[in-house]
Design an enzyme around this catalytic site. Structure first.
Site, PDB file in Angstrom:
ATOM      1  N   ASP A 308       0.797  -1.222   0.000  1.00  9.92           N
ATOM      2  CA  ASP A 308       0.000   0.000   0.000  1.00  9.92           C
ATOM      3  C   ASP A 308       0.834   1.279   0.000  1.00  9.92           C
ATOM      4  O   ASP A 308       0.352   2.321  -0.424  1.00  9.92           O
ATOM      5  CB  ASP A 308      -0.997  -0.008   1.151  1.00  9.92           C
ATOM      6  CG  ASP A 308      -2.121  -1.010   0.880  1.00  9.92           C
ATOM      7  OD1 ASP A 308      -2.530  -1.124  -0.293  1.00  9.92           O
ATOM      8  OD2 ASP A 308      -2.568  -1.685   1.810  1.00  9.92           O
ATOM      9  N   TYR A 392     -10.113  -0.592   1.853  1.00  6.35           N
ATOM     10  CA  TYR A 392      -9.682  -0.567   3.252  1.00  6.35           C
ATOM     11  C   TYR A 392      -9.319   0.833   3.716  1.00  6.35           C
ATOM     12  O   TYR A 392      -8.874   1.656   2.922  1.00  6.35           O
ATOM     13  CB  TYR A 392      -8.430  -1.444   3.440  1.00  6.35           C
ATOM     14  CG  TYR A 392      -8.719  -2.775   4.082  1.00  6.35           C
ATOM     15  CD1 TYR A 392      -9.099  -2.845   5.417  1.00  6.35           C
ATOM     16  CD2 TYR A 392      -8.628  -3.960   3.373  1.00  6.35           C
ATOM     17  CE1 TYR A 392      -9.376  -4.062   6.024  1.00  6.35           C
ATOM     18  CE2 TYR A 392      -8.900  -5.185   3.965  1.00  6.35           C
ATOM     19  CZ  TYR A 392      -9.276  -5.227   5.296  1.00  6.35           C
ATOM     20  OH  TYR A 392      -9.551  -6.422   5.882  1.00  6.35           O
TER      21      TYR A 392
HETATM   22 CU    CU Z   1      -8.143  -7.494   6.670  1.00  5.10          CU
END
Ligand code: CU
Length: 663
Positions: A308, A392
């Site tokens: 990320d 997320y």
């Molecule tokens: Cu997770």
């Protein structure tokens, strides 16, 4: 204009200058397209001199500001330039070998979404779904990961979802995953192929059929179907006399702590030159990398491994934080910046927040004979950022505490990355979290980079195992145990050993605590955790060697900041710790860097859907024989005259309810 401190974030005029110089170095036909621009850290040897001069009020040495630029030319050639923006010239510009790919630019991701959904091959597939009126298709562009040693194209895979026909922009498409996955070449915008996703137990895929309607599991309050919301009364954080911190430029002063905070495109923010009660403790602290490998073994899910920070950037995907929502109290905000493909900077407002918060008690003792209490509350200064990486959210908090410790906290929230699953099918690598929707098991593995300066830059990592003493003349009752110390001499890792209570410490062997007669230090409190589960020979591990061990130690070198290496997008090997933790460099009583890996294996629960309550993991950096006693004895005692709490039954009685303190 206020002078720029070498640790300050890149300024907009610096970004403009760097991008202009780079563009001017190419013919217009090269179509320079930037994907990331930020500043390099100044060389540490120069900064040590600078910080010393700053401390003593001496004239400050000149330190050039240098920016790095990642950009594409001629559509697919990836380049890196270093630009000295203090004098306005390009130091180097290099075309990187084929197969090295830059991070995704957020603007490009938005453009890719559009490209995918309007491409004839995708439109044709969508038509086969025969969606009911009002329904449409949304996609998530995904990092392609790596499965082919010969693949050098910058590729993007897309996961496709139905967007329910309720007309609401916030409808949860992750609840309605589809079974086809287009692959495109980035920048050239070429359609590469259509992959299909299995819905049963094995790899069998089926052609796209008309979509069988299932209800979406919604999270948005407008849609989630909750008939009534709970009665929650205000809980106000009031700081009537203002906060106990000051911020000047990038410099924070709070309760004995002094440090600088700078936004960075890749890490979100970095903490620099942290000192407590005038003593140096850390030169630089930051999140360094995070990988999220998924455990569903079936193609094409084997290509779900995100990095990320390296693949897209935590800072450039940072949230705009809001008063009263993301942070309570008296808040200082720091803006970040993003860039356009043309190299124009723009502000990401309020992407780092700083504030104080109460965290229960720090210490207490009651003299039972007199019933007198000594009690101090634990107050923290929080530096927080939140990044949205597609589905997320990651909340990163660095919490400075009044006892000289720092808690580094990660909270994972947001929406699970989902896959389709057929009716009446179960799989051993995922949880069914809604109708025909499965969330595969996966891991979140974060590397925090800790560049210590414990009373100076020559530091050592040791680990202490607590061991039973053998029963002998010295230990006749068989109850003894001792701490056994091992010094890390060479760059490498420390194995986990939870059953000997193994604890790593960063010490300064040159400074002895006058009380304990032992070297001063900080300990790294972190529970033993499962590291990466993929096979050693898998790309998941080859690309993320850092994720195999919990603590690493390397010799400090400028620009070694990212645990999996500088370029992770479709990388084939880890060029970070896999190289730097070489077993050769001497790291005892040297300028060193410690890398702490926080791993959490996420077996999704139904309660994690449709939006996940935070899962929280922490590392604590705590002084260990650093001070000559509890460094928080100078905190005022907790009283209700100060804290003004009230009784449940009668607000007027509050004063009697609190700690009876007599000093
Ligand atoms: Cu997770």
């Amino acid at each position: 204009m206020a002078p720029v401190h070498p640790f300050d974030s890149a300024k907009d005029f610096e970004i403009r200058l760097a991008s202009k110089l780079v563009k001017d170095a190419y013919p217009a036909s090269a179509n320079v397209h930037f994907v990331q621009i930020d500043r390099l850290d100044p060389p540490k040897k120069d900064m040590i001199k600078y910080l010393e001069a700053e401390k003593h009020g001496f004239p400050l040495p000149n330190i050039s500001r240098v920016l790095y630029c990642y950009y594409y030319t001629n559509t697919l050639d990836f380049n890196k330039a270093l630009v000295n923006v203090s004098v306005g010239h390009i130091i180097t510009k290099t075309q990187l070998p084929k197969g090295i790919n830059g991070p995704l630019l957020p603007d490009d991701v938005m453009a890719l979404e559009e490209l995918c959904n309007s491409h004839p091959a995708v439109v044709a597939e969508i038509e086969k779904l025969k969606l009911p009126p009002g329904y449409s298709v949304r996609n998530d562009p995904w990092i392609y990961a790596t499965d082919d040693p010969n693949e050098t194209r910058p590729l993007v895979q897309f996961f496709m979802y139905v967007l329910a026909g309720n007309g609401h922009t916030e409808s949860n498409h992750y609840s309605l995953p589809l079974k086809f996955s287009p692959v495109f070449e980035n920048f050239s915008r070429k359609f590469v192929r259509m992959d299909f996703l299995p819905g049963g137990f094995d790899e069998t895929t089926t052609p796209t059929l008309p979509w069988q309607e299932v209800p979406a599991v919604e999270y948005h309050p407008d849609l989630n179907g909750e008939a009534q919301f709970r009665d929650v009364r205000p809980l106000l954080i009031s700081q009537p006399d203002g906060p106990s911190y000051t911020v000047e430029g990038s410099k924070v002063n709070w309760q004995g702590w002094q440090f600088r905070v700078a936004f960075t495109s890749r890490e979100g923010f970095a903490i620099y030159d942290a000192r407590f009660k005038g003593r140096q403790v850390f030169y630089r602290l930051s999140l360094s990398e995070m990988t999220v490998p998924y455990g569903d073994p079936r193609a094409p899910y084997h290509r779900k491994q995100a990095f990320d920070l390296g693949d897209c950037g935590f800072g450039v995907n940072g949230n705009h934080l809001n008063l009263g929502c993301d942070c309570l109290g008296v808040i200082h905000y720091l803006d970040g910046f993003g860039i356009s493909g043309a190299g124009e900077p723009f502000v990401i407002p309020n992407t780092v927040c700083m504030h104080e918060q109460d965290n229960g008690l720090l210490y207490k003792h009651v003299n039972y004979r007199t019933n007198n209490a000594v009690v101090a509350r634990k107050r923290e200064f929080v530096v927080q950022t939140i990044a949205t990486v597609a589905n997320y959210e990651y909340i990163i908090n660095f919490k400075f505490v009044t006892d000289g410790s720092i808690d580094i906290e990660t909270r994972a929230t947001g929406i699970l990355s989902t896959m389709p699953i057929d009716e009446n099918v179960k799989v051993p690598w995922g949880t069914i979290v809604g109708p025909n929707v499965m969330a595969a098991y996966h891991q979140h593995i974060l590397s925090f980079r800790i560049d210590p300066a414990i009373d100076g830059h020559k530091n050592t990592v040791v680990y202490d195992d607590t061991l039973k003493l053998p029963r002998d003349k010295l230990n006749p009752y068989g109850i003894g145990f001792v701490s056994d110390r091992t010094y890390v001499e060479k760059a490498g890792h420390v194995d986990q050993s939870p059953f000997t209570n193994r604890t790593c410490k960063i010490i300064n062997e040159n400074v002895i605590n006058p009380i304990s007669k032992t070297p001063v230090g900080y300990k790294i409190n972190m529970p033993a955790r499962q590291m990466i589960l993929a096979d050693d020979d898998s790309y998941n591990v080859k690309r993320a060697k850092f994720a195999t061990e919990q603590v690493w130690v390397t010799k400090y070198r400028d620009h070694e900041l990212f645990a999996a290496g500088e370029f992770t997008n479709q990388s084939k090997t880890d060029t970070g710790l896999a190289v730097w933790a070489n077993g050769v460099d001497a790291v005892r009583n040297e300028d060193i860097v410690v890398w702490a890996t926080v791993g959490f294996t996420h077996i999704p629960r139904v309660e994690d859907f449709p939006v996940m309550p935070v899962e929280t993991h922490s590392i604590q950096l705590a002084p260990f024989n650093f001070f000559d006693r509890n460094p928080a004895l100078d905190l005022p005692q907790a009283t209700n005259g100060f804290n003004k709490s009230t009784l449940y039954s009668s607000g007027a009685e509050g004063e009697k309810a609190c700690c009876k303190t007599k000093i």
